[in-house]
Scaffold this active site. Sequence first.
Site, PDB file in Angstrom:
ATOM      1  N   SER A 113       0.835  -1.212   0.000  1.00  0.00           N
ATOM      2  CA  SER A 113       0.000   0.000   0.000  1.00  0.00           C
ATOM      3  C   SER A 113       0.868   1.258   0.000  1.00  0.00           C
ATOM      4  O   SER A 113       0.593   2.228  -0.712  1.00  0.00           O
ATOM      5  CB  SER A 113      -0.868   0.041   1.261  1.00  0.00           C
ATOM      6  N   GLY A 149      -6.233  -3.664  -7.600  1.00  0.00           N
ATOM      7  CA  GLY A 149      -7.388  -2.790  -7.342  1.00  0.00           C
ATOM      8  C   GLY A 149      -6.931  -1.455  -6.766  1.00  0.00           C
ATOM      9  O   GLY A 149      -7.471  -0.397  -7.106  1.00  0.00           O
ATOM     10  N   ARG A 173     -13.901  -6.600 -10.537  1.00  0.00           N
ATOM     11  CA  ARG A 173     -14.005  -5.896  -9.245  1.00  0.00           C
ATOM     12  C   ARG A 173     -14.720  -4.556  -9.408  1.00  0.00           C
ATOM     13  O   ARG A 173     -14.526  -3.851 -10.382  1.00  0.00           O
ATOM     14  CB  ARG A 173     -12.601  -5.733  -8.631  1.00  0.00           C
ATOM     15  N   GLN A 186      -9.131   2.553  -0.294  1.00  0.00           N
ATOM     16  CA  GLN A 186      -8.937   2.829  -1.717  1.00  0.00           C
ATOM     17  C   GLN A 186      -9.870   3.939  -2.181  1.00  0.00           C
ATOM     18  O   GLN A 186      -9.474   4.827  -2.940  1.00  0.00           O
ATOM     19  CB  GLN A 186      -9.157   1.558  -2.537  1.00  0.00           C
ATOM     20  N   ASP A 244      -6.923  -7.680   4.864  1.00  0.00           N
ATOM     21  CA  ASP A 244      -6.186  -8.575   3.963  1.00  0.00           C
ATOM     22  C   ASP A 244      -5.677  -9.842   4.653  1.00  0.00           C
ATOM     23  O   ASP A 244      -5.132 -10.728   3.995  1.00  0.00           O
ATOM     24  CB  ASP A 244      -4.989  -7.830   3.351  1.00  0.00           C
ATOM     25  N   LYS A 296     -12.472  -8.907  -3.136  1.00  0.00           N
ATOM     26  CA  LYS A 296     -11.000  -8.832  -3.233  1.00  0.00           C
ATOM     27  C   LYS A 296     -10.517  -9.556  -4.508  1.00  0.00           C
ATOM     28  O   LYS A 296     -11.314  -9.793  -5.396  1.00  0.00           O
ATOM     29  CB  LYS A 296     -10.371  -9.410  -1.961  1.00  0.00           C
ATOM     30  N   ARG A 352     -12.984 -14.047  -1.319  1.00  0.00           N
ATOM     31  CA  ARG A 352     -12.144 -14.771  -0.350  1.00  0.00           C
ATOM     32  C   ARG A 352     -12.944 -15.613   0.642  1.00  0.00           C
ATOM     33  O   ARG A 352     -12.397 -16.561   1.223  1.00  0.00           O
ATOM     34  CB  ARG A 352     -11.212 -13.794   0.387  1.00  0.00           C
ATOM     35  N   ARG A 390      -3.157 -14.131  -1.870  1.00  0.00           N
ATOM     36  CA  ARG A 390      -3.243 -14.378  -0.422  1.00  0.00           C
ATOM     37  C   ARG A 390      -3.883 -15.736  -0.117  1.00  0.00           C
ATOM     38  O   ARG A 390      -3.564 -16.368   0.892  1.00  0.00           O
ATOM     39  CB  ARG A 390      -3.979 -13.242   0.274  1.00  0.00           C
TER      40      ARG A 390
HETATM   41  C1  S3P Z   1      -5.634  -1.169   0.240  1.00  0.00           C
HETATM   42  C2  S3P Z   1      -6.842  -1.137   0.856  1.00  0.00           C
HETATM   43  C3  S3P Z   1      -7.658  -2.337   1.092  1.00  0.00           C
HETATM   44  C4  S3P Z   1      -6.852  -3.621   0.930  1.00  0.00           C
HETATM   45  C5  S3P Z   1      -5.960  -3.577  -0.265  1.00  0.00           C
HETATM   46  C6  S3P Z   1      -4.995  -2.414  -0.184  1.00  0.00           C
HETATM   47  C7  S3P Z   1      -4.939   0.114   0.006  1.00  0.00           C
HETATM   48  O1  S3P Z   1      -8.730  -2.343   0.179  1.00  0.00           O
HETATM   49  O2  S3P Z   1      -7.705  -4.732   0.858  1.00  0.00           O
HETATM   50  O3  S3P Z   1      -5.223  -4.781  -0.381  1.00  0.00           O
HETATM   51  O4  S3P Z   1      -3.733   0.101  -0.281  1.00  0.00           O
HETATM   52  O5  S3P Z   1      -5.591   1.157   0.125  1.00  0.00           O
HETATM   53  P1  S3P Z   1     -10.089  -1.523   0.512  1.00  0.00           P
HETATM   54  O6  S3P Z   1      -9.657  -0.190   0.904  1.00  0.00           O
HETATM   55  O7  S3P Z   1     -10.895  -1.489  -0.741  1.00  0.00           O
HETATM   56  O8  S3P Z   1     -10.743  -2.329   1.602  1.00  0.00           O
END
Ligand code: S3P
Length: 433
Positions: A25, A96, A124, A170, A316, A343, A347, A388
Amino acid sequence: MKSSNIVINSSPILSGQICIPGDKSITHRAIILGSLADGDLTIYHPLLADDCLKTLNIFKQLGVKIETDDKNLIVRGRGLLSLNKPSEKLDAGNSGTLMRLLAGVLCAQNFSSTIIGDKSLCQRPMDRIINPLSKMGAQISSKDGLPPLTIKPVDDIKAIDYKSPIASAQIKSCLLLCGMFAKGETIVTEAIKTRDHTESLLKYLDYPVQVDGNKISIKGLHAIKPKDIFVPSDISSAAFFIVAALIKKGSDVIFKNIGINPLRTGILDVLIGMGANITITNKHISGSELVADLRVKSSTLQPAKVSGSIVSRLIDEFPILFIACTSCHGVSEFSDIAELRNKESDRISSMEKGLMKLGITVQSTVSSISIKGGVMKGGIVDSFDDHRVAMSFIIAGLISDKPITVLNTSNINTSFPNFFSNLKDQNIETYLI
Ligand code: S3P
């Protein structure tokens, strides 16, 4: 095509130090913000895995000069308004995070662009960002809210005050990044707090962003100061070896420089609540993040009960936590986890199918799962092309009675390129078939 089916058998104990790569991230965000900064900066210990390499390539396509010395990245930012029209479509691969964060930046540019993704990413949901970005004046087209996204330039991006209905870093980050290009102040309020790496990194780079409880405000059209960025080791990747050390009797392992941002440490809280012997030392701030060393000793775990606001703090880590729960006497229960269905794979379904094949009793609803501890008997499970899920079932092989074969594991390269060499360093054998 090269096979990526892995067989894993019962293993020796885990010991010594295990090195974990940089946080995914934070690496994405460091490349994005570094590219928009007002000068050169170095990103130390970035994750150089497929997902983040896609980010790197895309910002190169947008005209940013980025150099690598195999370990670190030197990003030659030329300011907020410096990106160029790409000559080809932008490929976010499996990520994503990349597609959603990038869309926030691109819809404020004076050129059109298209973001594509792989088969998993094309399933997604993107309406969660398209809707609020449209409120900011963006022009994005998609088919039924799914990738690819085609973005057209607009005259003006408007600041908005948005209450996010989904707990998603996100979505929040996409809107904050877009807000950097709007006149005035964009406000995003979360019902449940999610990882705050974007806000923290922006603050660290002296960008005007303010956090007040669950409300984040960002001022548009300011400069990002070019300061070197230090990426901690990824707690989400460490989680696989933390659980491995906990469930493999006699293990005692040290992890150094792990990011322990409080919005990411739900996994430690849940495992410690289950009776895990985890010691956290050497806590300190490194750049924009809190880091520490962890020592993990094998432990007898009690069943877990997880629901509510902690879910986003370990979003995650559920697949590997489910594996930890197979080692408990009793039933572990997880609710409020419907987001797991959005995801890299669904999952809840991927883990349920695999665990049942290995002889574990599992029950699920749309938003919950319960797992009864028991002996895993070995067998063949699919990763459903989800990194994962693949790593979780490989770790399950450490304690299963008979070998586990995990199908389609090549996606592990999206987040953890040295996963197999880390296993090998621990004398844990895996075989390609
Ligand atoms: C992430 C936020 C998470 C996480 C992803 C990384 C990020 O998703 O599952 O692997 O870097 O902002 P969501 O914010 O959609 O839950």
